[in-house]
Design a protein around this motif. Structure first.
Motif, PDB file in Angstrom:
ATOM      1  N   TYR A 134       0.817  -1.218   0.000  1.00  0.00           N
ATOM      2  CA  TYR A 134       0.000   0.000   0.000  1.00  0.00           C
ATOM      3  C   TYR A 134       0.849   1.266   0.000  1.00  0.00           C
ATOM      4  O   TYR A 134       0.376   2.340  -0.362  1.00  0.00           O
ATOM      5  N   SER A 135       2.083   1.148   0.426  1.00  0.00           N
ATOM      6  CA  SER A 135       2.940   2.334   0.544  1.00  0.00           C
ATOM      7  C   SER A 135       3.668   2.679  -0.745  1.00  0.00           C
ATOM      8  O   SER A 135       4.219   3.781  -0.870  1.00  0.00           O
ATOM      9  N   PHE A 136       3.689   1.767  -1.729  1.00  0.00           N
ATOM     10  CA  PHE A 136       4.418   2.009  -2.969  1.00  0.00           C
ATOM     11  C   PHE A 136       3.493   2.590  -4.043  1.00  0.00           C
ATOM     12  O   PHE A 136       2.304   2.245  -4.105  1.00  0.00           O
ATOM     13  N   ILE A 137       4.045   3.442  -4.887  1.00  0.00           N
ATOM     14  CA  ILE A 137       3.291   3.991  -6.011  1.00  0.00           C
ATOM     15  C   ILE A 137       2.865   2.853  -6.935  1.00  0.00           C
ATOM     16  O   ILE A 137       3.695   2.037  -7.344  1.00  0.00           O
ATOM     17  N   GLY A 138       1.585   2.810  -7.253  1.00  0.00           N
ATOM     18  CA  GLY A 138       1.056   1.734  -8.078  1.00  0.00           C
ATOM     19  C   GLY A 138       1.082   0.383  -7.375  1.00  0.00           C
ATOM     20  O   GLY A 138       0.879  -0.636  -8.026  1.00  0.00           O
ATOM     21  N   ARG A 139       1.343   0.405  -6.058  1.00  0.00           N
ATOM     22  CA  ARG A 139       1.474  -0.829  -5.259  1.00  0.00           C
ATOM     23  C   ARG A 139       2.517  -1.760  -5.871  1.00  0.00           C
ATOM     24  O   ARG A 139       2.423  -2.979  -5.761  1.00  0.00           O
ATOM     25  N   ARG A 140       3.527  -1.147  -6.512  1.00  0.00           N
ATOM     26  CA  ARG A 140       4.592  -1.916  -7.162  1.00  0.00           C
ATOM     27  C   ARG A 140       5.694  -2.212  -6.144  1.00  0.00           C
ATOM     28  O   ARG A 140       6.595  -1.405  -5.912  1.00  0.00           O
ATOM     29  N   MET A 141       5.610  -3.388  -5.558  1.00  0.00           N
ATOM     30  CA  MET A 141       6.605  -3.825  -4.579  1.00  0.00           C
ATOM     31  C   MET A 141       7.948  -4.085  -5.263  1.00  0.00           C
ATOM     32  O   MET A 141       8.020  -4.181  -6.492  1.00  0.00           O
ATOM     33  N   PRO A 142       9.020  -4.187  -4.501  1.00  0.00           N
ATOM     34  CA  PRO A 142      10.337  -4.448  -5.102  1.00  0.00           C
ATOM     35  C   PRO A 142      10.347  -5.739  -5.912  1.00  0.00           C
ATOM     36  O   PRO A 142       9.811  -6.766  -5.475  1.00  0.00           O
ATOM     37  N   LEU A 143      10.949  -5.682  -7.088  1.00  0.00           N
ATOM     38  CA  LEU A 143      11.010  -6.829  -7.998  1.00  0.00           C
ATOM     39  C   LEU A 143      12.462  -7.258  -8.173  1.00  0.00           C
ATOM     40  O   LEU A 143      13.317  -6.441  -8.531  1.00  0.00           O
ATOM     41  N   TRP A 144      12.736  -8.511  -7.940  1.00  0.00           N
ATOM     42  CA  TRP A 144      14.057  -9.064  -8.222  1.00  0.00           C
ATOM     43  C   TRP A 144      14.235  -9.225  -9.722  1.00  0.00           C
ATOM     44  O   TRP A 144      13.334  -9.679 -10.429  1.00  0.00           O
ATOM     45  N   SER A 145      15.415  -8.867 -10.230  1.00  0.00           N
ATOM     46  CA  SER A 145      15.709  -9.007 -11.648  1.00  0.00           C
ATOM     47  C   SER A 145      16.739 -10.091 -11.933  1.00  0.00           C
ATOM     48  O   SER A 145      16.580 -10.880 -12.867  1.00  0.00           O
ATOM     49  N   TRP A 146      17.822 -10.116 -11.101  1.00  0.00           N
ATOM     50  CA  TRP A 146      18.942 -11.006 -11.453  1.00  0.00           C
ATOM     51  C   TRP A 146      19.869 -11.134 -10.261  1.00  0.00           C
ATOM     52  O   TRP A 146      19.922 -10.256  -9.392  1.00  0.00           O
ATOM     53  N   ASN A 147      20.613 -12.223 -10.224  1.00  0.00           N
ATOM     54  CA  ASN A 147      21.607 -12.448  -9.180  1.00  0.00           C
ATOM     55  C   ASN A 147      22.987 -12.685  -9.778  1.00  0.00           C
ATOM     56  O   ASN A 147      23.138 -13.448 -10.726  1.00  0.00           O
ATOM     57  N   HIS A 148      23.969 -12.029  -9.212  1.00  0.00           N
ATOM     58  CA  HIS A 148      25.366 -12.208  -9.600  1.00  0.00           C
ATOM     59  C   HIS A 148      25.905 -13.469  -8.931  1.00  0.00           C
ATOM     60  O   HIS A 148      25.450 -13.850  -7.854  1.00  0.00           O
ATOM     61  N   PRO A 149      26.870 -14.149  -9.531  1.00  0.00           N
ATOM     62  CA  PRO A 149      27.473 -15.312  -8.868  1.00  0.00           C
ATOM     63  C   PRO A 149      28.042 -15.019  -7.488  1.00  0.00           C
ATOM     64  O   PRO A 149      28.140 -15.918  -6.653  1.00  0.00           O
ATOM     65  N   ASN A 150      28.424 -13.758  -7.224  1.00  0.00           N
ATOM     66  CA  ASN A 150      28.959 -13.451  -5.900  1.00  0.00           C
ATOM     67  C   ASN A 150      27.859 -13.195  -4.876  1.00  0.00           C
ATOM     68  O   ASN A 150      28.157 -12.881  -3.720  1.00  0.00           O
ATOM     69  N   GLY A 151      26.597 -13.318  -5.282  1.00  0.00           N
ATOM     70  CA  GLY A 151      25.486 -13.162  -4.345  1.00  0.00           C
ATOM     71  C   GLY A 151      24.784 -11.829  -4.423  1.00  0.00           C
ATOM     72  O   GLY A 151      23.707 -11.657  -3.841  1.00  0.00           O
ATOM     73  N   SER A 152      25.368 -10.852  -5.112  1.00  0.00           N
ATOM     74  CA  SER A 152      24.732  -9.543  -5.238  1.00  0.00           C
ATOM     75  C   SER A 152      23.484  -9.655  -6.104  1.00  0.00           C
ATOM     76  O   SER A 152      23.472 -10.375  -7.108  1.00  0.00           O
ATOM     77  N   ALA A 153      22.453  -8.925  -5.728  1.00  0.00           N
ATOM     78  CA  ALA A 153      21.179  -8.980  -6.446  1.00  0.00           C
ATOM     79  C   ALA A 153      20.890  -7.642  -7.112  1.00  0.00           C
ATOM     80  O   ALA A 153      21.311  -6.580  -6.635  1.00  0.00           O
TER      81      ALA A 153
END
Length: 771
Positions: A269-288
Motif C-alpha cells: 500500500y505504501s508504494f506507487i502503483g502498489r509496485r513492490m520491489p522486484l528481483w531481476s537477477w543475481n550475480h554469482p557473488n550473491g549480489s542482487a
C-alpha cells in the motif's frame, strides 16, 4: 504540372483498359485490375480502396513510378502492383506484410496535398477534407516517408481512402487494434492460421538451438531463472495471483525469502502503483539486482525502506549492504528522450543532404540522442562495478519503476550475463524486464495516438545494445538485423508482446472482447495473442538466418581470462571473497548514490579516452577497476563494458538511414564484412562436418543432410570460396530504400518544409495554406 504527365494517361490505359477493349477477342485475358487484390490475414477486411494510383519512387523523375491499387484495411495500408520494382534486385519478404505495405500502427502522420489549390493538410481522426487530394504522404514511425499520386484516380475515391487511412490508423480504443480481430477470428475458426501457427502458442523457438523462450507468465519460469542464477535466498511469490495486489505487476515475481506474503501485502500500500520491489537477477557473488517504485507514504517511508533493504541484505551470502540508485535524478526523463527522438527523426529524413552536410554532425549532436545513449551506458556500467567489484546488491529506484528501470536493468544484465547475449536469452530478458514488469508499450509506442505519453525508450534500449554489439561483435549471438527487425515488430499491431501496458491489461481487455464476441475461454486467463518470438510468423527459415551473427563465439569455445577458464556459475570461492577497500558507508545501512559516486551536474562527457573522470579523492577504486578491465583482453563470456568516448558512440545507420537513398553504399557498408565472414564461418562449419564425418564413418546420406544445417545466410559454395558479393548487397541490406523515402519537391516546395518543426510530428491541426 509534371514533365511526364502527358504520357501517364496512356500508360494507365494501356495497363488497365487494354483487355476491356479486347473483350470480344478469343485470346483476351481477364482484366488486369482484377488480379490486384490484397493478401488478407484472418480477421482482416478491406475498408476502402482506390485504383489507378501512382507510387512515387525516384527523387528526380517519375519514369520509375509504380501503378497499382491503394487499399486500406483494418490492419495496414497496402499498395498492390504487378509492375516490376526498378532499381532494386533484392526482396526481403515479411510473411505478414508485402513490399509496399505499412501497418496502421506504424503510421505517424498523414498529409494530403492538392496541387491546384496549393493546399495541404494533416489528417486526424474524424476530420473532414474540403479538397480532393492529388497526393498522399505517409510519415512512418520507422523513419519512412511513402508518397502516392492520384492524378488519374477518381477524386472522390482518393478522398475517401485518405479519410479511411486517417480514421483506422488512429483508433480511440484498445480493442479496435487489429490483433483483437485476428485472434477472435482464430478462436472462432481454428483452421484459419497464418503460416500454420496458433496464436499465443507459448514462447518463440530459438532460431538455432530449438530452445524455448520463457515468457515468465508462470511460477515455473521464475523458479528456473532463480536456479539458473543461483539466487538461493530468493523465492517466487504468488501473492499477486489474479492481480489481487497490483494490476501493473505480474502474477508471479521474485522476492527475498525473508519477506513473508503478509508483509508484502502490508507494504504494497505504501508504494506507487502498489509496485513492490522486484528481483531481476543475481550475480554469482550473491549480489542482487532489484527494481523498486518510490514509497508514497512519507511517514512510513524510512521504516519500510529499511525493512526492504534489510531483507535484500539478508539474501546476500556475505550480508552486504544495499546500494540505491535514484534513476529519476541521474538519467534523462522520458520527455527529454522523446524530444531527442523527434529531432533525430527530423534530421534523418530532412532534405537535402548536400545542403546540410557541413553542419550535419553538429545537428546530430544537438539532438542529444547520442548523449542520452552514452548516459544510459555510463550509469549502467557504474552499477555493474558495484555488483561485480564491490559485491553489493543494487536497487534501481524510480517513481513508478516501469520506465527507466526497464532500460537500466536490462543493460546491466546484458553487460554481466553472457546468457542474455544469446538470441533466446535476449528474448527472455525483454519478456522479464519489459513485458512482464509492466513497461507501457501501448502508451510509449503510441498505438492509440496519445502523443503526450509517447517515448521511444525501447528503441533507445535496442540502440544501446547495438552500441555494445558494435564494440564487441564476437560476444553476441544476434546481428543488428535482428535488433532492427525487433524494433519494427513493435510497430505491428498483431503481437501481444508489444501491445499492452501490463499483463493485467491483456487479461482484462481480451476477456471483455471474448465476452462481446461469444468466445469461450475455458480456463484461459484472457485471449492468447501471437507471440513476437514465433519468428516463423514473419519470416522463412532462410530469412531468419540473417538474425545470426557470424562473428559470435559460442559457449562451445572455451573462454580464457588471465590464463584460467572462467565460467558463470556460483562456486564456493565466490562466497569466500572479501570486500577489501570498501568505504565506511558500505559497512552498515544503505548506501546512497551521492555518498559514493561523483556528483554529476550534466550528462555531457568530455571526449577523453578515459572511461570516467571522477572527482579527486572519490571513487578511486572505481576508476582503477575500469582502467584494469580495459587493459586486459576481453572475456567474451564474462563482463563487457562500453567504450564511451565520442568516437565510440555511433549513430545506428542501418536502423535510421535504411530508407534514405542518398546514404546507401552499393556493395559497401558493414554488409560486405557480414557477407565475407558468413562465407568464412560456413567454410569452417563445412570443415568440421567433414572431420566428424570422417571420424564417425557415417553414411553419405546423413552427411548430406548435415551439410544443409548451416546457420549462415550466405553459404560457401566450397572450401576457399572466392565468389564475388551478390549484386543486391548495399549498406541498407536487407531493407530496400526504393520508394520508401522520396523527397522530390511538391510544386517547388521541398518536404523539408514539412519537417521544419516538431508540429508535423506532434500535431493534427491543419497546416497553413502554401502561397
Amino acid at each position: 504540372h509534371r514533365q511526364t504527365k502527358a504520357a501517364q494517361p496512356f500508360r494507365v490505359l494501356s495497363k488497365y483498359y487494354f483487355f476491356f477493349l479486347q473483350a470480344d477477342d478469343s485470346i483476351a485475358s481477364e482484366p488486369r485490375i482484377k488480379k490486384l487484390e490484397p493478401v488478407l490475414l484472418p480477421g482482416e477486411i478491406v475498408v476502402n480502396e482506390v485504383n489507378f494510383v501512382r507510387k512515387c519512387i525516384a527523387t528526380d523523375t517519375s519514369q520509375y513510378d509504380l501503378w497499382g491499387k491503394l487499399v486500406c484495411t483494418n490492419f495496414k495500408i497496402s499498395f498492390i502492383t504487378d509492375d516490376s520494382m526498378p532499381l532494386q534486385k533484392f526482396h526481403y519478404k515479411n510473411l505478414l506484410l508485402g513490399e509496399h505495405d505499412v501497418p496502421l500502427t506504424c503510421i505517424e502522420q498523414i498529409v494530403t496535398v492538392n496541387d491546384t489549390k496549393r493546399k495541404q493538410k494533416v489528417l486526424g481522426p474524424n476530420q473532414k477534407l474540403k479538397f480532393n487530394p492529388t497526393e498522399l504522404i505517409i510519415y512512418c514511425k520507422d523513419f519512412r516517408i511513402v508518397r502516392f499520386r492520384f492524378d488519374e484516380a477518381g477524386p472522390e475515391s482518393a478522398k475517401k481512402v485518405c479519410l479511411a487511412i486517417a480514421h483506422y490508423s488512429q483508433p480511440t480504443d484498445l480493442q479496435l487494434l487489429f490483433a483483437f480481430e485476428y485472434v477472435g477470428e482464430i478462436y472462432h475458426n481454428p483452421a484459419k492460421k497464418v503460416n500454420g501457427i496458433d496464436p499465443g502458442g507459448g514462447g518463440g523457438i530459438g532460431i538455432a538451438s530449438g530452445q524455448q523462450t520463457p515468457l515468465f507468465e508462470t511460477y515455473s519460469d521464475w523458479d528456473r531463472e532463480i536456479k539458473r542464477t543461483g539466487a538461493s535466498e530468493w523465492r517466487v511469490c504468488s501473492v499477486n495471483e489474479g492481480y489481487m495486489i497490483s494490476t501493473c505487476l505480474p502474477e508471479y515475481f521474485v522476492v527475498p525469502s525473508s519477506l513473508a506474503d503478509q508483509d508484502l501485502k502490508l507494504y504494497s500500500y505504501s508504494f506507487i502503483g502498489r509496485r513492490m520491489p522486484l528481483w531481476s537477477w543475481n550475480h554469482p557473488n550473491g549480489s542482487a539486482l532489484v527494481r523498486m517504485a518510490n514509497i508514497k507514504d512519507v511517514l512510513q517511508q524510512r521504516r519500510i525502506d529499511q525493512r526492504i533493504c534489510n531483507a535484500i541484505t539478508r539474501s546476500h551470502p556475505l550480508r552486504s549492504d544495499v546500494y540505491k540508485s535514484d534513476l529519476d535524478k541521474c538519467l534523462p526523463n522520458i520527455q527529454e528522450i522523446q524530444a531527442a527522438h523527434i529531432k533525430l527523426k527530423q534530421l534523418c529524413v530532412n532534405e537535402p543532404f548536400d545542403e546540410t552536410e557541413e553542419k550535419w554532425l553538429s545537428s546530430l549532436e544537438n539532438t542529444r540522442w547520442l548523449e542520452y545513449i552514452r548516459a544510459f551506458l555510463k550509469h549502467s556500467a557504474e552499477l555493474v562495478y558495484m555488483m561485480e567489484c564491490k559485491h553489493v546488491s543494487v536497487v534501481l529506484q524510480e517513481e513508478e519503476g516501469r520506465d527507466l528501470s526497464c532500460l537500466a536493468a536490462s543493460l546491466i544484465q546484458v553487460m554481466l550475463d553472457p546468457y542474455f547475449r544469446t538470441i533466446v536469452g535476449f528474448q527472455s530478458l525483454i519478456q522479464k524486464e519489459w513485458v512482464m514488469a509492466g513497461y507501457q508499450f501501448l502508451d510509449r509506442c503510441n498505438h492509440l495516438k496519445r502523443s503526450d505519453k509517447e517515448s521511444p525508450l525501447f528503441l533507445m534500449f535496442l540502440d544501446c545494445v547495438w552500441q555494445l554489439l558494435e564494440q564487441y561483435p564476437a560476444a553476441f549471438e544476434f546481428s543488428e538485423v535482428y535488433l532492427t527487425i525487433l524494433h519494427d515488430s513493435a510497430r505491428i499491431s498483431l503481437f501481444g508482446t508489444f501491445l499492452f501496458n501490463c499483463p493485467h491489461q491483456r487479461v482484462k481487455e481480451s476477456t471483455e472482447f471474448a465476452i462481446s464476441k461469444n468466445i469461450q475461454l475455458g480456463d484461459e486467463k484472457g485471449l492468447r495473442f501471437p507471440c513476437v518470438w514465433d519468428w516463423s510468423l514473419q519470416f522463412t527459415s532462410q530469412d531468419r538466418l540473417l538474425f545470426h551473427n557470424p562473428l559470435y563465439i559460442g559457449k562451445s569455445t572455451p573462454s580464457v581470462h588471465n590464463g584460467a577458464l572462467r565460467t558463470f556459475k556460483r562456486s564456493k570461492k565466490n562466497y569466500s571473497s572479501t570486500l577489501r577497500g570498501v568505504p565506511p558507508a558500505l559497512k552498515n545501512g544503505i548506501i546512497n548514490e551521492q555518498e559514493f559516486l561523483p556528483r554529476r551536474n550534466s550528462l555531457i562527457l568530455k571526449l577523453k579516452p578515459d572511461f570516467f573522470q571522477p572527482a579527486e579523492g572519490q571513487s578511486h577504486s572505481m576508476e582503477q577497476y575500469f582502467r584494469d578491465w580495459f587493459a586486459k583482453p576481453v572475456d567474451l563470456h564474462g563482463v563487457i563494458l562500453p567504450h564511451l568516448s565520442g568516437t565510440q558512440i555511433k549513430l545506428w545507420k542501418l536502423c535510421y538511414f535504411r530508407w534514405v537513398p542518398e546514404t546507401q553504399i552499393s556493395h559497401g557498408g558493414s554488409i560486405t564484412a557480414f557477407h565475407r565472414v558468413s562465407l568464412l564461418a560456413d567454410e569452417v562449419d563445412m570443415l568440421n562436418r567433414n572431420l566428424r564425418q570422417c571420424k564417425s564413418n557415417s553414411s553419405l546420406q546423413g552427411h548430406c543432410l548435415e551439410l544443409d544445417q548451416s546457420r549462415m545466410y550466405f553459404r560457401a559454395n566450397g572450401l576457399n570460396d572466392t565468389s564475388a558479393a551478390p549484386d543486391f548487397l548495399s549498406s541498407s541490406f536487407p531493407f530496400s530504400p526504393v520508394g520508401n523515402l522520396c523527397r522530390r519537391s511538391i510544386l517547388g516546395t521541398p518536404l523539408s518544409k514539412f519537417l521544419s518543426g516538431a508540429k508535423i510530428w506532434l500535431s493534427t491541426e491543419t497546416l497553413a495554406n502554401e502561397d
